[in-house]
Design a protein around this motif. Sequence first.
Motif, PDB file in Angstrom:
ATOM      1  N   PRO A 380       0.806  -1.234   0.000  1.00  0.00           N
ATOM      2  CA  PRO A 380       0.000   0.000   0.000  1.00  0.00           C
ATOM      3  C   PRO A 380       0.835   1.278   0.000  1.00  0.00           C
ATOM      4  N   ALA A 381       1.960   1.287   0.703  1.00  0.00           N
ATOM      5  CA  ALA A 381       2.761   2.516   0.786  1.00  0.00           C
ATOM      6  C   ALA A 381       3.375   2.897  -0.552  1.00  0.00           C
ATOM      7  N   LEU A 382       3.415   1.961  -1.510  1.00  0.00           N
ATOM      8  CA  LEU A 382       3.985   2.235  -2.826  1.00  0.00           C
ATOM      9  C   LEU A 382       2.936   2.586  -3.872  1.00  0.00           C
ATOM     10  N   PRO A 384       0.397   4.807  -4.643  1.00  0.00           N
ATOM     11  CA  PRO A 384       0.259   6.084  -5.374  1.00  0.00           C
ATOM     12  C   PRO A 384       1.467   6.382  -6.253  1.00  0.00           C
ATOM     13  N   LEU A 385       2.663   6.053  -5.779  1.00  0.00           N
ATOM     14  CA  LEU A 385       3.866   6.279  -6.577  1.00  0.00           C
ATOM     15  C   LEU A 385       3.867   5.401  -7.822  1.00  0.00           C
ATOM     16  N   MET A 386       3.490   4.132  -7.676  1.00  0.00           N
ATOM     17  CA  MET A 386       3.519   3.200  -8.806  1.00  0.00           C
ATOM     18  C   MET A 386       2.512   3.563  -9.887  1.00  0.00           C
ATOM     19  N   GLU A 387       1.519   4.350  -9.555  1.00  0.00           N
ATOM     20  CA  GLU A 387       0.564   4.820 -10.558  1.00  0.00           C
ATOM     21  C   GLU A 387       1.252   5.662 -11.634  1.00  0.00           C
ATOM     22  N   THR A 388       2.454   6.165 -11.340  1.00  0.00           N
ATOM     23  CA  THR A 388       3.160   7.013 -12.303  1.00  0.00           C
ATOM     24  C   THR A 388       4.036   6.207 -13.257  1.00  0.00           C
ATOM     25  N   LEU A 389       4.085   4.889 -13.103  1.00  0.00           N
ATOM     26  CA  LEU A 389       4.954   4.041 -13.925  1.00  0.00           C
ATOM     27  C   LEU A 389       4.317   3.777 -15.286  1.00  0.00           C
ATOM     28  N   ASP A 390       5.050   3.976 -16.340  1.00  0.00           N
ATOM     29  CA  ASP A 390       4.542   3.698 -17.686  1.00  0.00           C
ATOM     30  C   ASP A 390       4.336   2.198 -17.883  1.00  0.00           C
ATOM     31  N   ALA A 397      -3.117  -1.999  -4.529  1.00  0.00           N
ATOM     32  CA  ALA A 397      -2.467  -1.977  -3.218  1.00  0.00           C
ATOM     33  C   ALA A 397      -2.997  -3.155  -2.414  1.00  0.00           C
ATOM     34  N   ALA A 398      -2.097  -4.011  -1.948  1.00  0.00           N
ATOM     35  CA  ALA A 398      -2.554  -5.248  -1.321  1.00  0.00           C
ATOM     36  C   ALA A 398      -1.676  -5.613  -0.141  1.00  0.00           C
ATOM     37  N   ASP A 399      -2.302  -6.253   0.862  1.00  0.00           N
ATOM     38  CA  ASP A 399      -1.540  -6.789   1.982  1.00  0.00           C
ATOM     39  C   ASP A 399      -1.019  -8.175   1.594  1.00  0.00           C
ATOM     40  N   PRO A 400      -0.159  -8.803   2.427  1.00  0.00           N
ATOM     41  CA  PRO A 400       0.455 -10.084   2.036  1.00  0.00           C
ATOM     42  C   PRO A 400      -0.537 -11.208   1.769  1.00  0.00           C
ATOM     43  N   ILE A 518       6.138  11.645   7.105  1.00  0.00           N
ATOM     44  CA  ILE A 518       5.957  10.981   5.812  1.00  0.00           C
ATOM     45  C   ILE A 518       4.953   9.842   5.956  1.00  0.00           C
ATOM     46  N   ALA A 519       3.963   9.823   5.071  1.00  0.00           N
ATOM     47  CA  ALA A 519       2.913   8.800   5.138  1.00  0.00           C
ATOM     48  C   ALA A 519       3.187   7.639   4.199  1.00  0.00           C
ATOM     49  N   ASP A 520       3.781   7.913   3.042  1.00  0.00           N
ATOM     50  CA  ASP A 520       4.020   6.855   2.060  1.00  0.00           C
ATOM     51  C   ASP A 520       5.132   7.300   1.120  1.00  0.00           C
TER      52      ASP A 520
END
Length: 606
Positions: A380-382, A384-390, A397-400, A518-520
Amino acid sequence: LAEALWHQAIALDPQEAQAHFNLGRLFFRRQRYDEAESRYRHAIALDPRNAGAHTNLGIVLSRRHQYDEAERCYRTALAIDGDNSAAHCNLGVLLARRGHDAAAESCYRHAIASDPRNYEAQSNLGALLARHGVLDEAEQRLCQAIALEPRHSAAHCNLALVLATRGKSDEAERSYRLAIELAPDRAEAYTNLGLLLERLNRDEEAERMQRQALCLNPTSAEIYSNLGNVLAKRGCDTEAEQCYREAIALSPLSPSGLTNLGSLLAARGKDSEAETCFRQAIAAAPEHPLSRLNLGYLLLGQGRLAEGWALHEARYAPNLANRPAIPPSLPFAQWQGEPLQGKSVVIWPEQGYGDEIQFCRFAPLLKEQGAATVTLVCKPALAPLMETLDGIDRVIAADPAFTEVGAHDYWTFPMSLPLRCNADLSNIPTRIPYLHALPDRIARWSARIPHGNKRVGLVWRGNARNPNDAHRSLPSLATLTPLWSLQQVHFVSLQTGPAASEARDQARQAYSELGSEIADFADTAAIVQQLDLLVCVDTAIAHLAGALGKPCWVLLPAHKTDWRWLRNREDSPWYPATMRLFRQRGAESWDSVIESVASALKTWLA
C-alpha cells in the motif's frame, strides 16, 4: 532383580520366545544394545511371527545405522500384524531419514489410526508436517502428543519449531527450555534454541547454546555449521571457518557446510574460493536452494548477470528456509518467458520496498513484448507512486494475504523480470526517470522545504529487520557530525521509524526534520524531487532517488555489500549519471567514509 528373574525363566524353558523378548526389552532400556539384539534374534528364531521382536530388533539396528536390515524388520512386523503401531511409527522415522516424506507421513498416520495414544507417532507426524509448512495440523499433532505424554521432550522441541516459524518467539523459547529441562542431553533442543536466539539477535546466548549442543553431539555437521553461523555473525571469522571446515569433514556430501563456508569467504572478498565452495555444494546436491541462491548473489555482484539471474530464482524454492519471496496461490501460471502477445500479466510483490522500486522498471518491457494488460500488485505505501509508472494498466495496493486479482494469463515476480527479459549490464532499462513525484504532493511539501541554500536530504538507518542492518546502517545521526560545519547547505531529514527521533534533537540551525510526517513513498518522492542531493545508506530511498533521476550518494558497508552495487565501483549501471557510491574499505569505520562525503560536498558546493 528383573534381569535375574528373566534369566531364571529362560533357564526353566529355553524355548520360551516371550522370555527372550522381555529380557531383550530390559537390556534395551539399560542401553545394553548388543545383548538386546541377541535376545530379540533368539525370540524371532523361536517364534518367527513375534511382531514385537521384529519391531524392536529394527529399532536396535536403526541405532547402528543398519537401515536396510532395520526396514526389513519393520516390514516383516507389519506383514505379521498390520496394526502394529510401533512398527508403523519406526518405519516412518526411517523413511523420513531417507527423505521419503510422503511414505513416512503415511506410516505415521497408520500408527495413529492403530493406536491414537501413540504420542511418538503424533509428535513425529507434527514435525514432518511442520517441515512442509502445514503448520495448523502440525501444531495440533504436537499438542496432542504433549497431552498424551507431557514429559515427551521431542514433542516440546518440535512444537517450539512450529511456534518459532509462526513468529511466537517467547512461546517457542519456553518450549525449547522445557524440552531441555525434560531431556538435558537433547542436543537438538540446544541447537534449535540457539538458532532462535540468533534470530532474536541474542548472539552471545545463541553461541552458548550451540557450544552446549556440540558438547552433547560432537560429530554433528549441522551443529558445527550452526555454531559457525553465529560466530560469523559475531565477527569471529577464523573460528567460524574452522567450524565450517569441520562440518565439511564430517559430512562431505552435505551442501550446508560448503555453502556456509562459501558465504563466509565471499563476505571476506575471496570470490574465487567462495565460488568453488558453492559449485561443490551444488554438485553434491543440485537442487539445494541456498547453495544456488548464494552462488547467484556472488555472480550478480560480479556482474555475471546471465547465470546469476537463473540461480537467483532459488529465492522462492519451497524447501528454502526463511525464503525471501513466497509464490502466490493464483489460478494461473507463473510466467517463464512465453510469448506475451495479447496476454495479461500480474506483477506480484516480493521482498522490500527498494526491490520493488528498482525492478518495476522492467514492467514497460512486457508491453513492448505485446502484453495486452499488465497489472502491478504492490504494498500500500507504494501504490500512489507506482501509478506514475509507464506500461501499467492497473495498480493494486494489497496486503500479504491478498490474492483477488481477477483472471490473468500469467503472474511474475518483479525480480524475475531481468531473467525473462535477458537483462545484462549492457541493456539494463535506464529510461530515467521512470517514476515521478505527484504534483499535488509536491505542492503539499513545498512550503516545508526551505529555499535559498542547497538542500541535502539525509537517511542514516534502514529497516532493522534487514539481516545486515547492523553493518549497513550508521550507528546514529551523530556519525554525520562532520557534515554540520558545511555552510550553504540546509539538511533535510527523511529518516523514518524510531531513528527519526534523533533528527528532532538536532540543534543545527539549517536543518529540517520531515521523516516523522511521511505517510508513504509518494510523500517521500515529493520531498526528494525538491532536493538538490540525497545522502543515504543502502535502503529503499536510494532506489527511489535513482528512479526519480535525482542525485544520490549512497554509503555502502564493507561487510556483505549488497550484490546490486557490484564490486569496487563508484557508480551504478542501474542509475547512471545520478548515483555515486561511497564504500567502506576493509575494517575502516564509518568515520572515514563520512569524511570523504564531507570533502565531496565541499567540492560539490564550490
